[in-house]
Motif scaffolding. Structure first.
Motif, short mmCIF file in Angstrom:
data_model
loop_
_atom_site.label_atom_id
_atom_site.label_comp_id
_atom_site.label_asym_id
_atom_site.label_seq_id
_atom_site.Cartn_x
_atom_site.Cartn_y
_atom_site.Cartn_z
N ARG A 84 0.84 -1.20 0.00
CA ARG A 84 0.00 0.00 0.00
C ARG A 84 0.87 1.25 0.00
NH1 ARG A 84 -5.15 -0.66 4.16
NH2 ARG A 84 -6.21 -2.38 3.06
N GLY A 85 0.22 2.38 -0.27
CA GLY A 85 0.92 3.66 -0.18
C GLY A 85 1.76 3.95 -1.41
N SER A 86 2.84 4.70 -1.18
CA SER A 86 3.69 5.15 -2.28
C SER A 86 4.42 4.00 -2.95
CB SER A 86 4.71 6.16 -1.76
OG SER A 86 5.52 5.59 -0.75
N ALA A 87 4.57 2.87 -2.26
CA ALA A 87 5.25 1.74 -2.86
C ALA A 87 4.47 1.17 -4.03
CB ALA A 87 5.50 0.65 -1.82
N THR A 88 3.15 1.28 -4.00
CA THR A 88 2.32 0.78 -5.10
C THR A 88 1.84 1.90 -6.02
OG1 THR A 88 0.37 0.94 -3.66
CG2 THR A 88 1.52 -1.18 -3.76
N ASN A 89 1.83 3.14 -5.52
CA ASN A 89 1.38 4.26 -6.36
C ASN A 89 2.44 4.72 -7.34
OD1 ASN A 89 -1.07 4.27 -5.03
ND2 ASN A 89 -0.43 5.80 -3.53
N TYR A 90 3.71 4.44 -7.03
CA TYR A 90 4.81 4.89 -7.88
C TYR A 90 5.62 3.70 -8.35
CZ TYR A 90 3.71 9.47 -5.95
OH TYR A 90 3.07 10.62 -5.58
N ILE A 91 6.27 3.87 -9.48
CA ILE A 91 7.09 2.82 -10.08
C ILE A 91 8.37 3.45 -10.62
CG2 ILE A 91 5.94 3.05 -12.32
CD1 ILE A 91 6.32 0.06 -12.73
N THR A 92 9.46 2.75 -10.50
CA THR A 92 10.73 3.28 -10.97
C THR A 92 10.81 3.19 -12.49
OG1 THR A 92 11.81 1.13 -10.75
CG2 THR A 92 11.88 2.62 -8.84
N ARG A 93 11.74 3.96 -13.04
CA ARG A 93 11.88 3.99 -14.50
C ARG A 93 12.36 2.65 -15.05
NH1 ARG A 93 15.86 8.43 -16.82
NH2 ARG A 93 17.38 6.94 -15.98
N GLY A 94 13.23 1.97 -14.30
CA GLY A 94 13.71 0.66 -14.77
C GLY A 94 12.59 -0.36 -14.88
N LYS A 95 11.72 -0.40 -13.86
CA LYS A 95 10.59 -1.33 -13.91
C LYS A 95 9.61 -0.95 -15.03
CE LYS A 95 10.64 -2.75 -9.07
NZ LYS A 95 9.87 -2.81 -7.80
N ALA A 96 9.46 0.35 -15.26
CA ALA A 96 8.57 0.79 -16.34
C ALA A 96 9.10 0.35 -17.70
CB ALA A 96 8.41 2.31 -16.29
N LEU A 97 10.43 0.43 -17.88
CA LEU A 97 11.01 -0.01 -19.16
C LEU A 97 10.81 -1.50 -19.37
CD1 LEU A 97 14.37 2.01 -19.17
CD2 LEU A 97 12.30 2.50 -20.45
N LYS A 98 10.96 -2.29 -18.30
CA LYS A 98 10.75 -3.73 -18.42
C LYS A 98 9.29 -4.06 -18.70
CE LYS A 98 14.60 -5.12 -15.44
NZ LYS A 98 14.99 -5.80 -14.18
N LYS A 99 8.40 -3.30 -18.08
CA LYS A 99 6.97 -3.58 -18.28
C LYS A 99 6.53 -3.22 -19.69
CE LYS A 99 2.44 -2.65 -16.26
NZ LYS A 99 1.69 -1.98 -15.18
N LEU A 100 7.02 -2.10 -20.22
CA LEU A 100 6.62 -1.66 -21.56
C LEU A 100 7.48 -2.26 -22.66
CD1 LEU A 100 6.04 2.14 -20.83
CD2 LEU A 100 4.32 0.33 -20.95
N GLN A 101 8.62 -2.88 -22.29
CA GLN A 101 9.54 -3.48 -23.27
C GLN A 101 10.01 -2.44 -24.29
OE1 GLN A 101 7.74 -6.94 -24.98
NE2 GLN A 101 7.46 -7.98 -23.02
N LEU A 102 10.51 -1.33 -23.75
CA LEU A 102 11.00 -0.23 -24.57
C LEU A 102 12.42 0.12 -24.18
CD1 LEU A 102 7.97 2.26 -24.64
CD2 LEU A 102 8.79 0.87 -26.53
N ASP B 67 8.01 13.17 -7.76
CA ASP B 67 8.90 13.19 -6.60
C ASP B 67 8.09 12.80 -5.37
OD1 ASP B 67 11.05 13.50 -4.96
OD2 ASP B 67 10.96 15.69 -4.89
N PRO B 68 7.95 11.50 -5.09
CA PRO B 68 7.16 11.08 -3.93
C PRO B 68 7.87 11.41 -2.62
CG PRO B 68 8.18 9.18 -4.95
CD PRO B 68 8.46 10.35 -5.85
N LYS B 69 7.10 11.55 -1.55
CA LYS B 69 7.69 11.83 -0.25
C LYS B 69 8.48 10.63 0.27
CE LYS B 69 4.19 15.20 1.14
NZ LYS B 69 3.15 15.54 2.16
N LYS B 70 7.89 9.46 0.14
CA LYS B 70 8.57 8.23 0.57
C LYS B 70 9.01 7.46 -0.66
CE LYS B 70 5.97 7.78 4.88
NZ LYS B 70 5.09 6.89 5.69
N LYS B 71 10.31 7.36 -0.85
CA LYS B 71 10.86 6.66 -2.01
C LYS B 71 11.24 5.25 -1.58
CE LYS B 71 12.45 11.01 -3.94
NZ LYS B 71 13.57 11.80 -4.46
N ALA B 72 10.42 4.29 -2.01
CA ALA B 72 10.56 2.93 -1.51
C ALA B 72 11.86 2.27 -1.94
CB ALA B 72 9.36 2.09 -1.98
#
Length: 581
Positions: free
Chosen positions: A10-28, A46-51
């Protein structure tokens, strides 16, 4: 027992995603991901809590899910695969396959993204400042490196089309010449649009700029400007894109004769169908309008017979409101058609493209020196000669007004035709004031701004002061205009001078002694000090009764006022030092 929440669910850990994970998810790749984010208008967060640590770039998970459904993803993947095949064909030295692969490169359009980001046309107009600045910037850049010649040519066409609309609709409002370039402000369908056009000189491309990212922004802005220009031309009933003959007429100075006709004769069939449908609807509504007009006439006659005065009063109010609206329309027309009936001859040393755009936008006509064979060929057709030289070439004609280019810009910003004597060739020009600054916020008002306001108010004495270029004005100092100093009560210091005889008569006729007058003045000073002290005490008491939050806000406001007043005093001191020098 209630189950404990696991970390990262829950929280910022699920609301935000890093750029590396986004690249893997989109395969770009990173380049395609940045390109897609620019086109779709998605930016890092820029989230307050960076997981996953503070050194990583985060995006909203909803934005990445939004990108996953974008149709451009498949096209980007196909382009990447096609580039790999091209590299393989190059390494194998297969020219036939290489040519076939290059011709079959997948293509895409950004029309759906424009409609998605700007649901209405007014949304696109509100966000038109950055696209216009980018289009005008690339239209003046050389075709080197990542900047192709076709892209520069397309930017030139888009910029000219928008300027053509501003000229035909008389939408230009402000002009300012700065070191960076020319700032323009136009009112397009009720929306204020400001853009910057660089000066016409050879540009040097800096090496620390990523032109690939700028090219991605430009790709989207080009598509947006095509939509906007098409809609703007459609509102004026003009064809889009305009034919090339229109721009040639603009350059040759013969645009007034058949510009609108050339734009309208190539209108498409859809516009003609729309006009015919509108005419059909109007013809169908004629009968209803005639019936309603007859009913209103009968009701008005009955009201007059009954002697009701209320309807007459309402009609008078409506007529008065209509007259007031007509007066406002006339004032707007006088400002937007400031140069109507005037013809300008532009010397080859002047910025012709800028002056041509400004003059035509305000209803004037232009003749360029580079387009006519001789000055005698346009004799009797021009009223103003724009010169940017210290001395004139040849004899000075009596039937012409000779001005410098700044006269056009200052007249546009002032809304009136300023005195020509201030801008004669070789003269020391008055300051070119920026129309984008608000004098109420700065607290400082330049002397030339007061000079313009006096002209607008109808002060005839200020016109005599403007003759300082000819050496006829009394307020002249080293070729600069000095306005008469004004006191706080609004009168000049010259009005305070009195003949010595009158002063002696007044002194002899006064019954009071000098001692009594001094005593009264001392009492007035003491009363003023007491009133000021009482007022300051009231302010301190009111401040003490404020909450702490309001006290801090009040102190911040007072510090801002002191800072602005100190800045204003510094500017006034500099102005006095320049005048005394």
């Amino acid at each position: 027992m209630k189950n404990k929440l696991k970390k990262g669910t829950r929280g910022s850990a699920t609301n935000y995603i890093t750029r590396g994970k986004a690249l893997k998810k989109l395969q770009l790749t990173l380049t395609d991901f940045r390109r897609l984010c620019v086109l779709k208008g998605i930016y890092p967060r820029d989230p307050k809590k960076k997981a996953e640590g503070p050194l990583k770039t985060y995006y909203l998970a909803k934005d990445i899910q939004f990108l996953a459904r974008e149709p451009l993803l498949d096209i980007f993947r196909q382009i990447r695969v096609q580039k790999r095949k091209i590299i393989r064909a190059k390494s194998r030295s297969e020219p036939g396959t290489l040519k076939q692969l290059r011709e079959s490169m997948p293509k895409y359009t950004l029309d759906h993204i424009v409609r998605e980001r700007y649901p209405t046309f007014h949304d696109a107009l509100r966000d038109l400042d950055d696209p216009l600045c980018m289009i005008f910037l690339f239209s003046s850049l050389p075709a080197l490196g990542h900047i192709s010649a076709d892209r520069v040519k397309n930017c030139v066409h888009l910029a000219r089309e928008f300027q053509l609309y501003v000229q035909q609709s008389h939408s230009l409002r402000k002009v300012f010449a700065s070191v960076k370039g020319m700032y323009y402000e136009a009112e397009v369908m009720g929306v204020t649009v400001i853009w910057l056009e660089p000066h016409k000189f050879a540009q040097k491309l800096p090496r620390d700029v990523d032109y690939k990212v700028m090219g991605t922004f430009l790709e989207f802005y080009e598509c947006l400007m095509r939509f906007v220009n098409f809609k703007l031309f459609l509102t004026l009933g003009l064809s889009y894109p305009p034919p090339a003959a229109v721009f040639s007429k603009l350059r040759s100075g013969t645009a007034e004769s058949g510009l609108v006709a050339d734009l309208k004769q190539d209108a498409g069939g859809e516009m003609a169908k729309k006009r015919r449908s509108k005419r059909d609807r109007k013809s169908l509504s004629v009968s209803h309008e005639s019936v309603s007009a007859a009913v209103q006439a009968v009701m008005a006659a009955a009201a007059r017979k009954e002697g009701s005065q209320e309807q007459v009063d309402e009609e008078e109010e409506l007529a008065g409101a209509q007259d007031g609206g007509d007066e406002l329309d006339n004032e707007d027309d006088s400002k937007t058609l400031l140069f109507s009936g005037l013809s300008f001859f532009l010397g080859r040393e002047t910025p012709m493209s800028v002056l041509d755009f400004v003059i035509r936008s305000f209803g004037g006509s232009v003749v360029c020196e580079t387009d006519c064979r001789s000055v005698g060929s346009v004799r009797g057709k021009i009223t103003h000669w724009v010169v940017d030289r210290p001395k004139l070439r040849g004899e000075k004609r009596v039937d012409l007004e000779y001005v410098q280019p700044q006269w056009i810009f200052d007249s546009v910003n002032a809304g009136i035709l300023l005195p020509v004597s201030l801008y004669s060739p070789g003269a020391h020009l008055p300051p070119h004031l920026s129309p984008f600054t608000k004098e109420e916020e700065d607290g400082y008002r330049p002397a030339f701004s007061e000079f313009i306001e006096r002209i607008k108010a109808g002060d005839t004495s200020v016109l005599a002061e403007s003759a300082f270029m000819l050496g006829q004005a009394p307020h002249v100092k080293q070729g600069r205009l000095e306005l008469p100093a004004r006191r706080e009560d609004g009168h000049d210091h010259e009005d305070d001078a009195m003949p010595a005889g009158e002063g002696a008569k007044d002194g002899a006729g006064s019954s009071r002694s000098s001692a009594e007058e001094e005593q009264e003045e001392d009492e007035k000073v003491l009363d003023a000090r007491a009133a000021a002290d009482a007022k300051s005490e009231e302010k301190e008491l009111a401040k003490m009764m404020m909450p702490r939050k309001h006290q801090k806000l009040y102190e911040t406001i007072m510090r801002g006022r002191k800072r602005r007043s100190a800045k204003m005093q510094t500017v006034v001191a500099k102005r006095r030092a320049i005048d005394d020098a």
